[in-house]
Design a protein around this motif. Structure first.
Motif, PDB file in Angstrom:
ATOM      1  N   ARG A   1       0.844  -1.197   0.000  1.00 49.56           N
ATOM      2  CA  ARG A   1       0.000   0.000   0.000  1.00 49.56           C
ATOM      3  C   ARG A   1       0.877   1.243   0.000  1.00 49.56           C
ATOM      4  O   ARG A   1       1.839   1.337   0.782  1.00 49.56           O
ATOM      5  N   THR A   2       0.546   2.183  -0.864  1.00 54.06           N
ATOM      6  CA  THR A   2       1.362   3.382  -1.030  1.00 54.06           C
ATOM      7  C   THR A   2       0.481   4.623  -0.906  1.00 54.06           C
ATOM      8  O   THR A   2      -0.662   4.629  -1.372  1.00 54.06           O
TER       9      THR A   2
ATOM     10  N   LEU B   1      -4.001   5.758   1.355  1.00 53.30           N
ATOM     11  CA  LEU B   1      -3.231   4.593   0.926  1.00 53.30           C
ATOM     12  C   LEU B   1      -3.974   3.871  -0.191  1.00 53.30           C
ATOM     13  O   LEU B   1      -5.178   3.619  -0.083  1.00 53.30           O
TER      14      LEU B   1
ATOM     15  N   SER C   1       5.329   3.878   1.468  1.00 51.18           N
ATOM     16  CA  SER C   1       4.478   2.689   1.527  1.00 51.18           C
ATOM     17  C   SER C   1       4.379   2.201   2.970  1.00 51.18           C
ATOM     18  O   SER C   1       5.225   2.520   3.809  1.00 51.18           O
TER      19      SER C   1
ATOM     20  N   SER D   1       8.264   8.084  -2.673  1.00 52.61           N
ATOM     21  CA  SER D   1       7.031   7.371  -2.321  1.00 52.61           C
ATOM     22  C   SER D   1       7.099   6.904  -0.874  1.00 52.61           C
ATOM     23  O   SER D   1       8.185   6.736  -0.322  1.00 52.61           O
TER      24      SER D   1
ATOM     25  N   THR E   1      -0.834  -0.876  -4.328  1.00 50.59           N
ATOM     26  CA  THR E   1       0.058  -0.801  -5.485  1.00 50.59           C
ATOM     27  C   THR E   1       0.805  -2.118  -5.677  1.00 50.59           C
ATOM     28  O   THR E   1       1.470  -2.300  -6.687  1.00 50.59           O
TER      29      THR E   1
ATOM     30  N   ASP F   1      15.566   5.226  -4.481  1.00 55.46           N
ATOM     31  CA  ASP F   1      14.509   4.970  -5.464  1.00 55.46           C
ATOM     32  C   ASP F   1      15.074   4.432  -6.776  1.00 55.46           C
ATOM     33  O   ASP F   1      14.448   3.599  -7.428  1.00 55.46           O
TER      34      ASP F   1
ATOM     35  N   ASP G   1      -0.919   8.040  -1.807  1.00 50.42           N
ATOM     36  CA  ASP G   1      -1.039   8.717  -3.112  1.00 50.42           C
ATOM     37  C   ASP G   1      -1.178  10.234  -2.963  1.00 50.42           C
ATOM     38  O   ASP G   1      -1.496  10.926  -3.933  1.00 50.42           O
TER      39      ASP G   1
END
Lengths: 127, 127
Positions: free
Chosen positions: A103-104, A110, B74, B72, A113, B22, A106
């Motif tokens: 889960r990321t 969350l 997560s 990002s 992904t 990344d 955005d």
């Protein structure tokens, strides 16, 4: 084994272990080891953690078959975190995803992904 | 921000954050955030941690210039660990190595396998 004694464990005697897929570099999960689970991991060549909730050793994959064969074990500058590179059989996550970090954020919430490899019902039989 | 409130922090109000490069996928370090440092990280777009030893916020790179631009964020299945992918300026490790995980177990002891980018004396002036 001397380096096991040199690590800095927390007040519960645990050290976090980041598990990374050796081939892809994907970070799969993080779990906790104590000195004995690290020794068992080294001896067996596969990861053995300490379950904080169940208060027992937990050989990754013992129920699911999704074992982690250890390729390397690294230690950070403070000696209070491990990075273990593995060959992962199947998904690392008990929810069936390749990685537990599926889960990321955005920017608002969350979103999923990650890639689901299997239905967890088929692995654990709905347990 | 709602997902910040949904995370599971430990008894000290902290959550571990794995920091990964990344581009290369290299795991650079692990450090701890509390809810406010995570919010500051999101707001600024760069990592802000909570220093457990100094008991204060710590913006990565504020002394060294080796900032981490967030690409990002997560969250794992248990919502108790973060994985943050970053663009790392310079070395992540205060000892001058690209990654804090610069020592690897060779079967007998830890050996230096990491790449030292800079002499830490030149970064922190011997502090």
């Amino acid at each position: 084994m001397s380096f096991i004694d040199e690590l800095k464990y927390n007040s519960d005697g645990l050290i976090p272990a980041i598990i990374q897929d050796d081939k892809s570099g994907t970070v799969l999960m993080m779990a906790y080891m104590n000195a004995e689970s690290l020794e068992r991991s080294i001896d067996s060549g596969t990861t053995v953690f300490w379950s904080r909730s169940r208060k027992k050793f937990w050989r990754k994959g013992e129920t699911s078959g999704h074992v982690q064969k250890i390729r390397s074990i690294s230690v950070d500058c403070d000696a209070d975190t491990l990075l273990i590179r593995v060959d992962q059989t199947g998904p690392a996550c008990h929810e069936g995803y390749r990685s537990c970090f599926f889960r990321t954020f955005d920017g608002e919430r969350l979103v999923t992904t990650g890639h689901r490899l299997v239905d967890p019902q088929t692995v654990y039989g709905g347990k």
